[in-house]
Write an enzyme that holds these catalytic residues in place. Structure first.
Site, mmCIF file in Angstrom:
data_model
loop_
_atom_site.group_PDB
_atom_site.id
_atom_site.type_symbol
_atom_site.label_atom_id
_atom_site.label_comp_id
_atom_site.label_asym_id
_atom_site.label_seq_id
_atom_site.Cartn_x
_atom_site.Cartn_y
_atom_site.Cartn_z
ATOM 1 N N HIS A 1 0.805 -1.232 0.000
ATOM 2 C CA HIS A 1 0.000 0.000 0.000
ATOM 3 C C HIS A 1 0.829 1.268 0.000
ATOM 4 O O HIS A 1 0.266 2.355 0.195
ATOM 5 C CB HIS A 1 -0.912 0.053 1.224
ATOM 6 C CG HIS A 1 -2.011 -0.944 1.223
ATOM 7 N ND1 HIS A 1 -3.257 -0.696 0.690
ATOM 8 C CD2 HIS A 1 -2.053 -2.202 1.689
ATOM 9 C CE1 HIS A 1 -4.027 -1.759 0.849
ATOM 10 N NE2 HIS A 1 -3.311 -2.695 1.450
ATOM 11 N N LYS B 1 -7.656 14.399 4.498
ATOM 12 C CA LYS B 1 -6.868 13.174 4.490
ATOM 13 C C LYS B 1 -5.807 13.327 5.569
ATOM 14 O O LYS B 1 -5.654 14.427 6.122
ATOM 15 C CB LYS B 1 -6.217 12.937 3.125
ATOM 16 C CG LYS B 1 -5.570 14.181 2.484
ATOM 17 C CD LYS B 1 -5.114 13.918 1.052
ATOM 18 C CE LYS B 1 -6.162 14.101 -0.002
ATOM 19 N NZ LYS B 1 -6.450 12.956 -0.819
HETATM 20 C C1 NBG Z 1 -2.399 3.848 1.974
HETATM 21 C C2 NBG Z 1 -1.999 4.719 0.798
HETATM 22 C C3 NBG Z 1 -3.210 5.218 0.031
HETATM 23 C C4 NBG Z 1 -4.107 4.045 -0.324
HETATM 24 C C5 NBG Z 1 -4.431 3.242 0.919
HETATM 25 C C6 NBG Z 1 -5.265 2.025 0.615
HETATM 26 C C7 NBG Z 1 -0.948 3.171 3.824
HETATM 27 C C8 NBG Z 1 0.304 2.491 4.226
HETATM 28 N N1 NBG Z 1 -1.211 3.256 2.536
HETATM 29 O O1 NBG Z 1 -2.795 5.873 -1.131
HETATM 30 O O2 NBG Z 1 -1.211 5.803 1.255
HETATM 31 O O3 NBG Z 1 -5.276 4.494 -0.916
HETATM 32 O O4 NBG Z 1 -3.240 2.796 1.538
HETATM 33 O O5 NBG Z 1 -4.666 1.235 -0.347
HETATM 34 O O6 NBG Z 1 -1.692 3.609 4.675
#
Ligand code: NBG
Length: 893
Positions: free
Chosen positions: A398, A626
């Site tokens: 992720h 966010k």
């Molecule tokens: C996050 C990313 C996002 C993504 C989400 C779900 C973590 C480690 N990663 O861009 O920063 O949408 O995961 O996939 O929190």
């Protein structure tokens, strides 16, 4: 020994009665503007297919019974009513949950187990009632009792067992797994304190407060004291290879039913709580050592105490690894126990019945733990165990942020999990032996073609360091493949690269948006792609349309249903495409705009309640919500707002009449130890004080920092947005998921060519999206050249001058924030704010122009909602099920 110690006390029926679940007390109402779910409830009328029918009279008497017997109350206060309704719905969920699991037990399908350290669930009541199709019945029952669903909705506290996108994605996935009738469970940790609550003090600083989410009891879980497994830590490995842990705790199950939408399937999320093996040491107590008497309990409590408040930084605490191992071990033991109950004798066919999806690196100790369980506890040979392990595990990456790709010091691992470290060494040795031939060939073909990683380790020698014998090209080549590596920043410290372990130990590895899945192949795991080209996949994220459209934006949903003549889009998002022609219909556009206006009014009163600021609903609502991070560039947004402010100030009253008014809404939590992120939060708050109180500006510009951004706030914010910002440096945001929610709720997007923005652009048409900024493949070069960057935009220079002149106060406090992107001796502007600033400002001007034409703006808004059904998590999960898990729907007849 750990083997065979798992307990299954009592019958499941006994547990299903709901006895022994924490007592529900009073829940403080947060007194928010209510919102109408009635139109969605209307939508569900007469279409219940969940098999747990109840009429409104029965619902009413059930609520009264809960009020009396469980809550010992006769008062019909909002809080008590919420609790009573929640417990009553809990009973309905239990009916569906019990039937589902009995059916699945009988059918014995293959299951997916979603291993995740985070599940950001938010509130449950509205979702559960509507997914069960019981909205009308409970709605009527509440009206009979003098209340409404909307009134009691706000009394529920968010379950915030996650940081941000990764945890919320896990929650959306559970909703889709259940809705698609896929046999699947979530497995995680029942943290006592979830994500901290964010407050803002009078000086604009973020204040973190604990999240006491369980204090009033939790009607959404089923305590399962009969399901517990031992989990060990520390200790020694004997000559026979068996591990004798020095510390042990019980992992005890709490089950949370997950109702699918318009289906009988009610799936499960099992969260583990840690309990001491011995609750109380009576002899220590009798000797007067009161601390020792409860020592075991305190150690166990620490494991599940708190969710680490980081989403992109490494938290190097042993406790975090302990948490990870704790829930992974319990989940694997639990699955194996259930498998053996149905298939006694052998674990050979486990991969035919179980697949574990590892959500990022947090659960990747599963590779070693599954090996240990199979070899040490179930007597399998190493090779057989490896075959089963690699076929049962899959890994999702992720993030590309190096600090978030977990690497555990070998010394920590050896101390906490000695047997696992032994196994990881063995896995690494076998793996390196298997790639040696490949590396030899590579080196022979291009002896000098070392990859950056290998080169860095040879170049990093500091002056005066003892000369060591140089490594041969083969040794250097092999280093790149090793799961155990030397710390680049600390000579001699060896680290276990958990992502590498996961890649080697899994059958599939995926990124979460098309561009991200490419970047992990080219930048993060290229050496593994050479060996396993087919292992790497893409699964673009998605969001559940139940929570993120049908329930959070009931008015827009009702309009869509009316236009399409069906509400089937809630389950089949591809149907949304049929909305496109309505974008050309002026009368429809007027109604669409009226819905947005209503949602803006709802958000405006929430803003007033939380911040005291009054905002005009005639202004454009511009949103960036966010986690606060330098790569997400809230800072760039703030600087652009300063420029906007300066521009308005410099105008004559006559000129000001032509300004497009804006409300800039920013929200998000900064990790408690993230110094720069906290400064960004304060900058925004200080800007608000100056700008919002400047009578020259009035309603032409307002800036609002909305505190404590969480799932429930998002449900109010997102439907009200007209433009939303997804402006990360290209190549840094793996996917983003709020971009999908905004698009589906008819918000236009300003964004970089990053993460899922790109696919949203492809679906919506780039002519409808406001795109700016450099591209991902330019980033490395631009970073190298950043210190020589001279092309500062005059708007940039003027805006920063206002900060350093003290227009927003506390010049000294903001000095290093300013330096981080302006003074290359102090910061390096790693996320290239300066490079993108001019094109960002131009894009902002374009947005102002576009907003003047409200008909065209609304047309685009409808096109966004119509074009992005692809981003339903039902589609994502269907792909996982078919392309990775091999799990098939198992609906009850
Ligand atoms: C996050 C990313 C996002 C993504 C989400 C779900 C973590 C480690 N990663 O861009 O920063 O949408 O995961 O996939 O929190």
């Amino acid at each position: 020994m750990l083997q065979g110690q798992h307990q299954r006390l009592g019958s499941s029926k006994q547990a299903l009665s709901g006895q022994g679940v924490a007592h529900a007390g009073t829940i403080r109402s947060r007194n928010r503007p209510s919102f109408k779910v009635s139109s969605v409830l209307e939508m569900n009328r007469g279409k219940t297919t969940n098999g747990v029918k109840i009429d409104s009279a029965a619902a009413e008497s059930d609520v009264l019974r809960e009020l009396h017997y469980r809550l010992a109350s006769s008062a019909l206060s909002t809080d008590k009513l919420y609790s009573a309704v929640a417990w009553s719905v809990h009973n309905r969920l239990l009916d569906a949950w019990e039937k589902t699991h009995a059916y699945w037990k009988e059918k014995d399908p293959k299951f997916v187990y979603y291993l995740s350290a985070e599940f950001l669930m938010g509130r449950t009541l509205t979702n559960a009632v509507n997914n069960l199709g019981l909205g009308n019945e409970y709605g009527q029952a509440l009206r009979n009792l003098g209340s409404t669903m909307e009134q009691i909705h706000d009394a529920e506290l968010d379950a915030a067992l996650g940081n941000g996108g990764l945890g919320r994605l896990a929650a959306c996935f559970l909703d889709s797994i259940a809705t698609l009738d896929l046999p699947g469970w979530g497995y995680g940790i029942r943290y006592k304190y979830g994500m901290f609550k964010q407050g803002i003090d009078s000086d604009g600083y973020q204040v973190e407060k604990p999240d006491y989410w369980l204090n009033n009891g939790n009607p959404w879980e089923i305590h399962r004291p009969e399901i517990r497994f031992p989990v060990g830590f520390y200790g020694k490995v004997g000559p026979d290879g068996k591990w004798s842990p020095e510390e042990k705790v019980w992992a005890e199950a709490h089950d949370v039913p997950i109702p699918g939408y318009k289906t009988k399937t009610c799936s499960n999320m099992r969260l583990w709580n840690a309990l001491p093996v011995e609750e109380f040491d009576l002899s220590a107590f009798n000797e007067g050592d009161y601390v020792k008497a409860v020592g075991e309990k305190r150690k166990a409590d620490a494991i599940c105490a708190v969710l680490y408040p980081n989403d992109a930084t490494e938290e190097g605490k042993e406790l975090r690894l302990k948490q990870q191992f704790f829930f992974v071990s319990a989940s694997l033991q639990d699955t194996i126990a259930r498998y053996l109950e149905a298939h006694p004798g052998s674990l050979d066919k486990l991969p035919e019945k179980a697949v574990f999806q590892m959500n990022d690196t947090h659960p990747t100790i599963a590779v070693a733990e599954l090996m240990r369980l199979l070899i040490d506890e179930h007597g399998l040979a190493y090779d057989k165990a490896w075959d089963i392990t690699t076929r049962s595990l899959a890994y999702t990456n992720h993030t590309v942020m190096p600090e978030a790709l977990e690497k555990w010091p070998v010394l920590v691992m050896e101390k906490l999990l000695p047997r696992h470290m032994q196994l990881i060494k063995q896995i690494n040795d076998e793996w390196l032996a298997s790639v040696k031939g490949h590396v030899e060939k590579k080196v022979a073909a291009m002896p000098s073609a070392l990859t950056p990683a290998a080169k860095a380790s040879t170049d990093s020698k500091k002056e005066g360091e003892k000369e060591e014998a140089p490594l041969s090209p083969l040794e250097l080549g092999m280093k790149e493949y090793s799961i155990i590596q030397e710390n680049q920043w600390e000579k001699g410290q060896m680290l276990v690269n958990m992502a590498y372990l996961a890649v080697v130990g899994s059958s599939a590895v995926n990124g979460v948006a098309a561009i991200h899945s490419e970047i992990i192949k080219t930048d993060i795991f290229p050496q593994f792609v050479e060996i396993f080209p087919k292992k790497f996949q893409n699964k673009t994220n998605g969001v559940t349309l139940r929570r993120w459209l049908a329930y959070c934006n009931p008015e827009q949903s009702a309009l869509i249903t009316e236009a399409l003549g069906t509400d089937a889009w809630v389950k089949d998002a591809s149907l949304l495409a049929a909305l496109k022609p309505f974008a050309e219909d002026a009368a429809f556009r007027a109604r669409w705009r009226a819905v947005k206006q209503g949602n803006k009014a709802r958000l405006a009163s929430r803003i007033k309640e939380l911040t005291g600021y009054e905002v005009s609903t005639d202004a454009m609502f511009d949103v960036q919500v966010k986690r606060i991070h330098e790569y997400k560039r809230q800072y760039m947004n703030a600087i652009s707002i300063i420029h906007r402010y300066a521009t308005i100030k410099a105008m004559s009253p006559e000129e000001r009449k032509s300004v497009v008014p804006r409300v800039c809404i920013i929200g998000g939590k900064a990790a408690s130890a993230y110094y720069m992120a906290k400064k960004i939060v304060r900058l925004i708050n200080q800007m608000a004080k100056t700008i919002n109180n400047d009578s020259d500006v009035g309603d032409l510009l307002k800036i609002v920092f909305l505190p404590n951004y969480n799932v429930s706030e998002a449900e109010v914010i997102i439907p009200a947005a007209e433009i939303s910002q997804h402006i990360s440096t290209a190549g840094t945001e793996a996917s983003g998921t709020s971009n999908m929610k905004f698009a589906l709720n008819g918000s236009l997007i300003i964004g970089t060519m990053d993460g899922a923005n790109i696919e949203i652009g492809e679906n919506t048409g780039f002519e409808n999206m406001i795109v700016f900024g450099v591209l991902a493949d330019q980033i490395n070069v631009l970073r190298e050249e950043r210190k020589d960057f001279k092309d500062y935009d005059p708007r940039w220079t003027a805006a920063f001058k206002m900060i350093t002149d003290g227009v927003f106060g506390d010049v000294e406090y903001f000095a290093d924030l300013v330096a981080s992107v302006n003074d290359m001796t102090k910061g390096n502007d790693w996320f290239l704010v300066a490079n993108d600033f001019a094109s960002y400002m131009d894009a902002q001007e374009k947005i102002d122009e576009m907003y003047r034409d409200q008909e065209e703006w609304t047309r685009k808004s409808i096109i966004y909602a119509a074009s992005n059904g692809f981003f339903s998590s039902d589609r994502t999960i269907d792909q996982y099920a078919k392309e990775i898990w091999g799990v098939k729907p198992c609906p009850q007849p």
